[in-house]
Design an enzyme around this catalytic site. Structure first.
Site, PDB file in Angstrom:
ATOM      1  N   GLY A   1       0.802  -1.206   0.000  1.00 34.96           N
ATOM      2  CA  GLY A   1       0.000   0.000   0.000  1.00 34.96           C
ATOM      3  C   GLY A   1       0.839   1.262   0.000  1.00 34.96           C
TER       4      GLY A   1
ATOM      5  N   LYS B   1      12.869  -0.777  -0.320  1.00 36.16           N
ATOM      6  CA  LYS B   1      11.463  -0.406  -0.237  1.00 36.16           C
ATOM      7  C   LYS B   1      11.346   1.101  -0.435  1.00 36.16           C
ATOM      8  CE  LYS B   1      10.603  -4.287   2.769  1.00 36.16           C
ATOM      9  NZ  LYS B   1       9.809  -4.825   3.872  1.00 36.16           N
TER      10      LYS B   1
ATOM     11  N   ASP C   1       2.210  -3.322  13.894  1.00 34.06           N
ATOM     12  CA  ASP C   1       1.470  -3.875  12.760  1.00 34.06           C
ATOM     13  C   ASP C   1       1.849  -5.342  12.557  1.00 34.06           C
ATOM     14  OD1 ASP C   1      -0.374  -3.877  10.720  1.00 34.06           O
ATOM     15  OD2 ASP C   1       0.943  -2.920   9.252  1.00 34.06           O
TER      16      ASP C   1
END
Length: 261
Positions: A35, A54, A164
């Site tokens: 996302g 990333k 998370d």
């Protein structure tokens, strides 16, 4: 989609096909798209080791105040050194990029890349779905959850939260040992919070992923290690039962119902 993390991917296998070059990194494969940006497997030509790159969302990377928060969080999580936690190595600002990388991969000068330890294997999300009925016996479940618990205990002893924990942020090796690695420690949650602040999206302003979020996360209250422990407990439940707890409430999409349940 703020329900995805930077590490949402099915597998992380390196193939020797060069897609482009960014400074000292030779990009050999796109590993996934979460996302918040793409994830690439790359070779550090200086050291010869493989890493995961990333990309940060441009709306965050171009915001000075948000980047200060990201840097502060990065300095914190870079202190983590544990065999079950994938190491965060560098926050790299792109200086030189070839045209194929710029056009084909969308990586441009002054973009930010997070350089992380490369973890081979598949996500726990995929691993669970490879099992008949998505269920594990108690010994199998504990083999997965015990190292996770030890790694979280270590991080919490340093006052560092993940925020998370979920199967898509956990890698299971494909070397026959089924060793575990936790990805995106604290980083995905910080970026998610940053993206939420910029979008002023009150529904997505929490840092976790709905099916694994503790009550205090749903309420937007201050979190401590208990929030990570809740997520770990939800994973253990999922391994044993075949689905996450309170799934029907979460599937309803009714936020008030979810908070109350």
């Amino acid at each position: 989609d703020l329900d995805k993390s930077l590490s949402d991917m099915q597998t992380m296998r390196i193939e020797e096909t060069v897609l482009g070059h960014v400074d000292r990194y030779e990009i050999v494969r796109k590993l996934g798209e979460g996302g918040f940006g793409a994830v690439y497997g790359a070779k550090d030509v200086e050291s010869g080791i493989f890493v995961a790159l990333k990309s940060l969302p441009p709306e965050v990377a171009t915001d000075q105040e948000e980047m200060e928060d990201i840097r502060a969080n990065f300095q914190l999580i870079s202190k983590l050194h544990h065999p079950v936690i994938a190491s965060v190595l560098y926050l790299h600002r792109v200086e030189n990029v070839d045209s194929s990388t710029s056009k084909g991969l969308g990586i441009k000068k002054d973009d930010y890349l997070v350089v992380m330890e490369y973890a081979a294997g598949s996500t726990l999300f995929s691993y669970i779905r490879s099992k008949i009925g998505n269920k594990f016996n108690l010994d199998e479940a504990l083999k997965i959850c015990k190292p996770l618990a030890e790694a979280l205990d270590y991080a919490h002893s340093l006052k560092i939260l993940h925020r998370d924990i979920k199967p898509k942020n956990i890698m299971v090796s494909d070397d026959g040992q089924n060793s575990i690695k936790i990805l995106d420690f604290g980083l995905a949650a910080e970026i998610k919070s940053s993206m939420s602040r910029k979008s002023s999206d009150a529904v997505s302003s929490t840092s976790g992923t709905p099916l694994y979020m503790a009550p205090e996360q749903w309420a937007g209250r201050r979190q401590d290690g208990a929030a990570d422990q809740y997520a770990l407990a939800a994973i253990l439940y999922e391994l044993l039962v075949g689905e996450v707890p309170f799934k029907s409430a979460c599937d309803s999409g009714n936020l008030e119902l979810i908070r109350n349940v």
